[in-house]
Write an enzyme that holds these catalytic residues in place. Structure first.
Site, mmCIF file in Angstrom:
data_model
loop_
_atom_site.group_PDB
_atom_site.id
_atom_site.type_symbol
_atom_site.label_atom_id
_atom_site.label_comp_id
_atom_site.label_asym_id
_atom_site.label_seq_id
_atom_site.Cartn_x
_atom_site.Cartn_y
_atom_site.Cartn_z
ATOM 1 N N HIS A 162 -1.951 -9.290 -20.080
ATOM 2 C CA HIS A 162 -3.215 -9.430 -20.801
ATOM 3 C C HIS A 162 -3.234 -8.657 -22.120
ATOM 4 O O HIS A 162 -4.261 -8.621 -22.801
ATOM 5 C CB HIS A 162 -4.379 -8.967 -19.924
ATOM 6 C CG HIS A 162 -4.610 -9.835 -18.729
ATOM 7 N ND1 HIS A 162 -4.933 -11.156 -18.818
ATOM 8 C CD2 HIS A 162 -4.548 -9.547 -17.388
ATOM 9 C CE1 HIS A 162 -5.075 -11.674 -17.601
ATOM 10 N NE2 HIS A 162 -4.841 -10.717 -16.723
ATOM 11 N N GLU A 187 -3.609 -10.007 -5.566
ATOM 12 C CA GLU A 187 -4.898 -10.107 -6.253
ATOM 13 C C GLU A 187 -5.581 -11.448 -6.032
ATOM 14 O O GLU A 187 -6.414 -11.873 -6.839
ATOM 15 C CB GLU A 187 -4.732 -9.825 -7.750
ATOM 16 C CG GLU A 187 -3.530 -10.473 -8.395
ATOM 17 C CD GLU A 187 -3.261 -9.944 -9.794
ATOM 18 O OE1 GLU A 187 -4.172 -9.369 -10.419
ATOM 19 O OE2 GLU A 187 -2.120 -10.110 -10.273
ATOM 20 N N ASP A 243 -9.045 -9.596 -10.336
ATOM 21 C CA ASP A 243 -8.738 -10.974 -9.961
ATOM 22 C C ASP A 243 -9.044 -11.232 -8.491
ATOM 23 O O ASP A 243 -9.428 -12.348 -8.118
ATOM 24 C CB ASP A 243 -7.271 -11.290 -10.249
ATOM 25 C CG ASP A 243 -7.039 -11.685 -11.694
ATOM 26 O OD1 ASP A 243 -8.007 -12.073 -12.366
ATOM 27 O OD2 ASP A 243 -5.888 -11.610 -12.161
#
Length: 225
Positions: A49, A147, A173
């Site tokens: 990310h 996740e 997540d």
């Protein structure tokens, strides 16, 4: 930067204590240099990310002294992404969105040289002294992230996968996957506890991100639990 003769990350994980880790996403080697002066237990560079480009990644890792382990959260669970992070000089990888033991084995294989894996030999840093690097490459750490609801269901098999050094719970997540975002209420806590329990059963370290006290207070004031 990873030095096989001075690798410490696996020992720090096995100690069971909390680690003070700087998790960085802005894509700036200069920030890494400043953060390293604070002597964190480890530095995480986020390629999934974050804003990192390959040349800046190489430069950033090179600025970190070998006594501070550098982990890279890879963009994905592929040999290219994992190999690129390790070739840059990381001591370990954090592989996101692992949902099955098969995917965990794929991550481990990508991080290890033959005959134990499929990692390609190369990279500017490893080739500086490739014999010593390969001799010490077994000290490289592989962390997989659970996740999703599917990952929780397969947590024990994932944690038991040979070569997985740690399971890390991706709380954000996970909350999206099980439908508890943004409150992260009881069901979210239960899912995290299930992963922790599965890891304990097979003696695999389990980690979770814990924000600072100030951030935790802010989250509670905004309705998070």
């Amino acid at each position: 930067m990873f030095d096989p003769a001075r690798a410490t990350l696996r020992n720090r994980i096995d100690s069971g204590r909390c680690l003070g880790v700087a998790w960085l996403a802005m894509g700036s080697a200069a920030i890494i240099e400043v953060v390293a002066r604070s002597r964190p237990d480890a530095i995480v560079i986020d390629l999934q990310h974050g804003l990192w480009e390959r040349r800046e990644l190489e430069a950033a890792i090179g600025l970190v002294p070998p006594e501070i382990p550098v982990l890279v959260r890879t963009a994905e669970n592929t040999p290219f992404s994992i190999g690129m992070a390790l070739d840059a000089g990381a001591e370990g990888v954090i592989v996101p969105l692992v949902e099955t033991a098969k995917q965990a084995r794929k991550a481990v294989a990508a991080a290890k040289y033959p005959p134990h894996g499929i990692r390609s030999g190369g990279g500017v840093r490893p080739l500086g002294d490739f014999v010593s690097y390969v001799d010490g490459a077994d000290k490289i750490v592989v962390i997989v992230m659970i996740e999703t609801a599917k990952g929780v269901a397969n947590a024990e098999a994932i944690a038991a996968t040979e070569g997985v050094d740690m399971v890390f719970i991706g709380t954000g997540d996970l909350s999206l996957s099980i439908g508890t975002f943004p409150a992260m209420h009881h069901d979210h806590s239960v899912a995290c506890a299930d992963v922790h329990r599965a890891c304990k059963k097979v003696w695999t370290p389990c980690g979770i991100f814990t924000p600072s006290l100030e951030v935790a207070k802010m989250r509670r004031s905004q309705g998070y639990r």
